[in-house]
Write a protein that holds these residues in place. Structure first.
Motif, PDB file in Angstrom:
ATOM      1  N   PRO A 112       0.821  -1.207   0.000  1.00 47.96           N
ATOM      2  CA  PRO A 112       0.000   0.000   0.000  1.00 47.96           C
ATOM      3  C   PRO A 112       0.857   1.259   0.000  1.00 47.96           C
ATOM      4  O   PRO A 112       1.966   1.257   0.536  1.00 47.96           O
ATOM      5  N   PHE A 136       0.670   3.906   1.650  1.00 46.50           N
ATOM      6  CA  PHE A 136       1.048   4.497   2.938  1.00 46.50           C
ATOM      7  C   PHE A 136       2.265   3.803   3.526  1.00 46.50           C
ATOM      8  O   PHE A 136       2.973   4.391   4.335  1.00 46.50           O
ATOM      9  N   PHE A 137       2.546   2.562   3.123  1.00 45.01           N
ATOM     10  CA  PHE A 137       3.777   1.939   3.607  1.00 45.01           C
ATOM     11  C   PHE A 137       4.976   2.309   2.733  1.00 45.01           C
ATOM     12  O   PHE A 137       6.038   2.610   3.263  1.00 45.01           O
ATOM     13  N   VAL A 191       6.043   5.766   3.829  1.00 45.22           N
ATOM     14  CA  VAL A 191       6.730   5.791   5.115  1.00 45.22           C
ATOM     15  C   VAL A 191       8.129   5.166   4.980  1.00 45.22           C
ATOM     16  O   VAL A 191       9.108   5.668   5.534  1.00 45.22           O
ATOM     17  N   GLY A 223      -8.122   9.583  -5.626  1.00 48.17           N
ATOM     18  CA  GLY A 223      -8.496   8.947  -4.369  1.00 48.17           C
ATOM     19  C   GLY A 223      -7.272   8.480  -3.606  1.00 48.17           C
ATOM     20  O   GLY A 223      -7.135   8.712  -2.408  1.00 48.17           O
ATOM     21  N   ILE A 232      -5.199  10.924  -1.611  1.00 52.71           N
ATOM     22  CA  ILE A 232      -5.624  11.316  -0.260  1.00 52.71           C
ATOM     23  C   ILE A 232      -4.623  10.762   0.753  1.00 52.71           C
ATOM     24  O   ILE A 232      -4.179  11.471   1.659  1.00 52.71           O
ATOM     25  N   ILE A 233      -4.239   9.493   0.569  1.00 52.42           N
ATOM     26  CA  ILE A 233      -3.326   8.855   1.516  1.00 52.42           C
ATOM     27  C   ILE A 233      -1.920   9.427   1.384  1.00 52.42           C
ATOM     28  O   ILE A 233      -1.286   9.781   2.371  1.00 52.42           O
ATOM     29  N   GLN A 275      -1.529  12.680   2.913  1.00 48.68           N
ATOM     30  CA  GLN A 275      -1.480  12.602   4.366  1.00 48.68           C
ATOM     31  C   GLN A 275      -0.078  12.195   4.831  1.00 48.68           C
ATOM     32  O   GLN A 275       0.431  12.715   5.819  1.00 48.68           O
ATOM     33  N   VAL A 276       0.561  11.283   4.097  1.00 51.85           N
ATOM     34  CA  VAL A 276       1.899  10.819   4.485  1.00 51.85           C
ATOM     35  C   VAL A 276       2.899  11.964   4.388  1.00 51.85           C
ATOM     36  O   VAL A 276       3.706  12.178   5.293  1.00 51.85           O
ATOM     37  N   LEU A 292     -10.178  17.253   2.455  1.00 51.96           N
ATOM     38  CA  LEU A 292     -11.291  16.335   2.747  1.00 51.96           C
ATOM     39  C   LEU A 292     -11.164  15.768   4.155  1.00 51.96           C
ATOM     40  O   LEU A 292     -12.144  15.734   4.913  1.00 51.96           O
ATOM     41  N   ILE A 293      -9.942  15.334   4.510  1.00 47.14           N
ATOM     42  CA  ILE A 293      -9.757  14.739   5.833  1.00 47.14           C
ATOM     43  C   ILE A 293     -10.066  15.751   6.935  1.00 47.14           C
ATOM     44  O   ILE A 293     -10.802  15.453   7.879  1.00 47.14           O
TER      45      ILE A 293
END
Lengths: 302, 340
Positions: free
Chosen positions: B160, B162-163, B166, B278, B281-282, B285-286, B296-297
């Motif tokens: 994913p 988000f990983f 990071v 979409g 969005i993640i 955030q990261v 949106l968040i």
């Protein structure tokens, strides 16, 4: 799934043995399946093997690196990371499996009904198109925001968010299954054995259960694997955005989200949940790849 | 073709309205009160006034019609006026955000460039990497390159964002020493203005990580499609004919096979654009990019219903628009599947 075992017992060489032979030849799929089983066993029986309570706070042992007492280290409150990983894995896996089952049930139901009953085909497929045009991640976030408190008060904080997660992921990911199943049902409906069954007076219900469903099992199985991967990623993504499970109720996504705050000091802490999510999804995707090849009669036997 | 385009365009309008209605109903009929977070010491009648000032006094269908008018008529008119200077907008009610007390579309236009830069560039880079990889993988099927390419795309597909994000931060911002050339900032600074070479380099460096993360994910998906599509075409009879005519291998692959293989891939690329928004969005955030996803968040966390509604409908409109584009592209590229 009871049909499979029945077939295997009755015939000495059924198609499922051919499927297994083909599946075995896909090395990635075999390793993936093995890894997935290990993870499932690990998170199910892990609490008996590793008996530290994941919520036990030992503030003197906080922020430790890997050691014999804590193989994965401890977090900022001294809670054991391995125990939390097992607990988180339980949640992540059960959300993945239950959400997949729900999406599969909805998708198969809508697909079969749309394919089998001509009158319902149009409306149901428009509904599928409509759902495909919805922005899923924003909608999931909105649903979590709106229904979290209500469901928490009905089912309790843990069960409430679990129900919410599973329903939200389930009702936003059934569409691909429905489309594939409908296509296959449309093709199968025109075959002679359906006509034969119809001519001896088989009712619609029997027809679907005995003749249609067993024949669309292969695409359903492939979408099941993809569904697990999708559900695990979605749940982790929501938890990662802070809109998932509450903090004292770990999931892999939540553990990753919590570790990001300590990225500068303890960068290794993000690895455990991140690798767990990634490897599980990778394993499931490989299984799906292998299954797709194994269930495709054009590739099998070549 | 024109007929088909117009028909699809007309069909897109009710779809969009219906999706707006679904989102609106979800937001309106859900339990929860926007004034619930206010202090308990506020008397109930004042709370009622606050609710009315937020436009919550009327029945939901009236509010929906008002929102539709504000979003689909007033906002485009305002946009036209601000772009051309014609006096078409007048003085009508726009969609107001509850947390910023200013029109939602103004905030969206402030946030849009960051998202577009990161997402757009990542998608472009992803597609540019994916197409050659797909071509070579298919042309040399089961070779070392193909095996590695398939494995890497499987990883890019499964891990994913988000990983990966990071992980890249850990490698390039935490483990890398600060004075090293390879050190990259983990936080995207949106206040940075590109005025000279130095700020330009800074801008490029802060874009590397988010763009890489998104590009890797997109490239993985597109290269799988490209490979499958090339493989479908490489075994066709017309390829054998082209070779039998004595055409060079380069012409066969790049002119005959590639052009035909690109048809499904181009539509897949078009269909993937809204998904990328979409996914952004993640990533936003990261890397703390204050783009649309971050808006949106924060709107969701602040229960800012008009902003959430508007943004979700914008995402839906993107999906419908790119579905339309994909359909039309399909017809343009492949005359066999024109619908008229």
């Amino acid at each position: 799934m009871t049909d499979i075992t029945e077939i295997q017992e009755n015939a000495s060489r059924s198609q499922w043995w051919d499927v297994w032979d083909q599946f075995k030849s896909h090395r990635g799929a075999l390793i993936g399946a093995g890894f997935f089983l290990i993870i499932v066993f690990g998170v199910t029986f892990g609490p008996w093997l590793w008996t530290i309570d994941p919520t036990y706070i030992d503030i003197r042992a906080r922020n430790q690196g890997p050691s014999f007492a804590h193989p994965f280290g401890t977090d900022q409150l001294g809670r054991d990371t391995l125990a939390r990983m097992i607990k988180g894995g339980q949640t992540s896996m059960s959300v993945g499996l239950v959400a997949m089952a729900l999406a599969l049930f909805l998708g198969t139901f809508i697909g079969v009904v749309a394919g089998f009953f001509k009158k319902l085909d149009g409306p149901l497929m428009r509904l599928t198109d409509l759902f495909l045009a919805l922005p899923l991640l924003p909608l999931l976030l909105v649903m979590v925001m709106l229904f979290r408190d209500t469901l928490s008060s009905i089912f309790g904080p843990e069960m409430g968010i679990f129900v919410l997660m599973v329903t939200a992921i389930g009702i936003t990911s059934w569409m691909p299954t429905a489309r594939i199943v409908r296509g296959d049902v449309l093709a199968i409906k025109e075959r002679e054995f359906v006509l034969a069954a119809r001519s001896i007076g088989t009712s619609n219900q029997k027809m679907i259960m005995r003749h249609i469903l067993p024949n669309v099992l292969s695409p359903i199985m492939v979408s099941a694997t993809l569904g697990i991967a999708n559900a695990i990623i979605t749940e982790s993504a929501l938890s990662f955005l802070g809109l998932g499970f509450p903090p004292d109720f770990p999931t892999w996504g939540r553990l990753l989200f919590d570790s990001v705050d300590y990225l500068q000091q303890y960068p290794e802490r993000v690895m455990w949940p991140g690798l767990a999510i990634s490897f599980t999804v990778l394993a499931v995707n490989y299984v799906g790849d292998g299954l797709r090849d194994a269930l495709d009669p054009r590739i099998r036997g070549r | 073709m024109l007929n088909f385009t117009i028909r699809r365009l007309l069909l897109a309008i009710p779809t969009l309205l219906f999706i707006s209605l679904i989102i609106f109903l979800l937001l309106t009929l859900a339990p929860g009160d926007p004034t619930a977070n206010l202090p308990l010491s506020i008397p109930p009648e004042v709370k009622q006034q606050i609710r009315e000032s937020l436009g919550l006094g009327q029945a939901w269908y009236i509010r929906f019609v008002l929102w539709v008018k504000a979003f689909y008529i007033t906002e485009p008119l305002y946009l036209i006026e601000s772009l051309t200077g014609w006096d078409v907008y007048g003085d009508q009610q726009r969609v107001l955000s509850w947390q910023f007390r200013s029109p939602v579309m103004d905030i969206v236009t402030q946030r849009l460039p960051q998202t577009l830069w990161v997402v757009g560039l990542a998608y472009l880079v992803g597609a540019l990497i994916a197409v050659p990889i797909g071509i070579i993988s298919a042309y040399r099927q089961y070779s070392m390159f193909d095996q590695i390419g398939t494995f890497v795309s499987m990883i890019g597909f499964s891990v994913p964002t988000f990983f990966t994000g990071v992980l890249l931060i850990v490698i390039f911002s935490v483990w890398m020493p600060l004075d090293s050339f390879f050190w990259l900032p983990s936080i995207y600074d949106t206040t940075l203005e590109v005025t000279n070479w130095e700020t330009f380099v800074k801008q490029v460096r802060q874009m590397i990580l988010p763009v890489t993360v998104l590009a890797l994910f997109n490239a993985a998906q597109i290269s799988r499609f490209m490979r499958a599509s090339m493989l479908d075409n490489l075994n066709q009879d017309y390829v054998r004919t082209a070779r039998a005519k004595g055409l060079s291998e380069k012409t066969v692959v790049f002119v005959h096979v590639l052009r035909n293989s690109m048809i499904p891939v181009v539509t897949v690329i078009a269909l993937g654009v809204p998904q990328v928004f979409g996914g952004a969005i993640i990533t936003e955030q990261v890397f703390k990019v204050n783009g649309l996803g971050q808006l949106l968040i924060t709107a969701i966390q602040a229960s800012d219903i008009p902003t959430v509604q508007t943004l979700t409908v914008i995402f839906a409109a993107l999906i419908i628009f790119f579905n339309l584009i994909a359909d039309i592209l399909y017809g343009v590229l492949d005359p066999r599947i024109r619908y008229d």
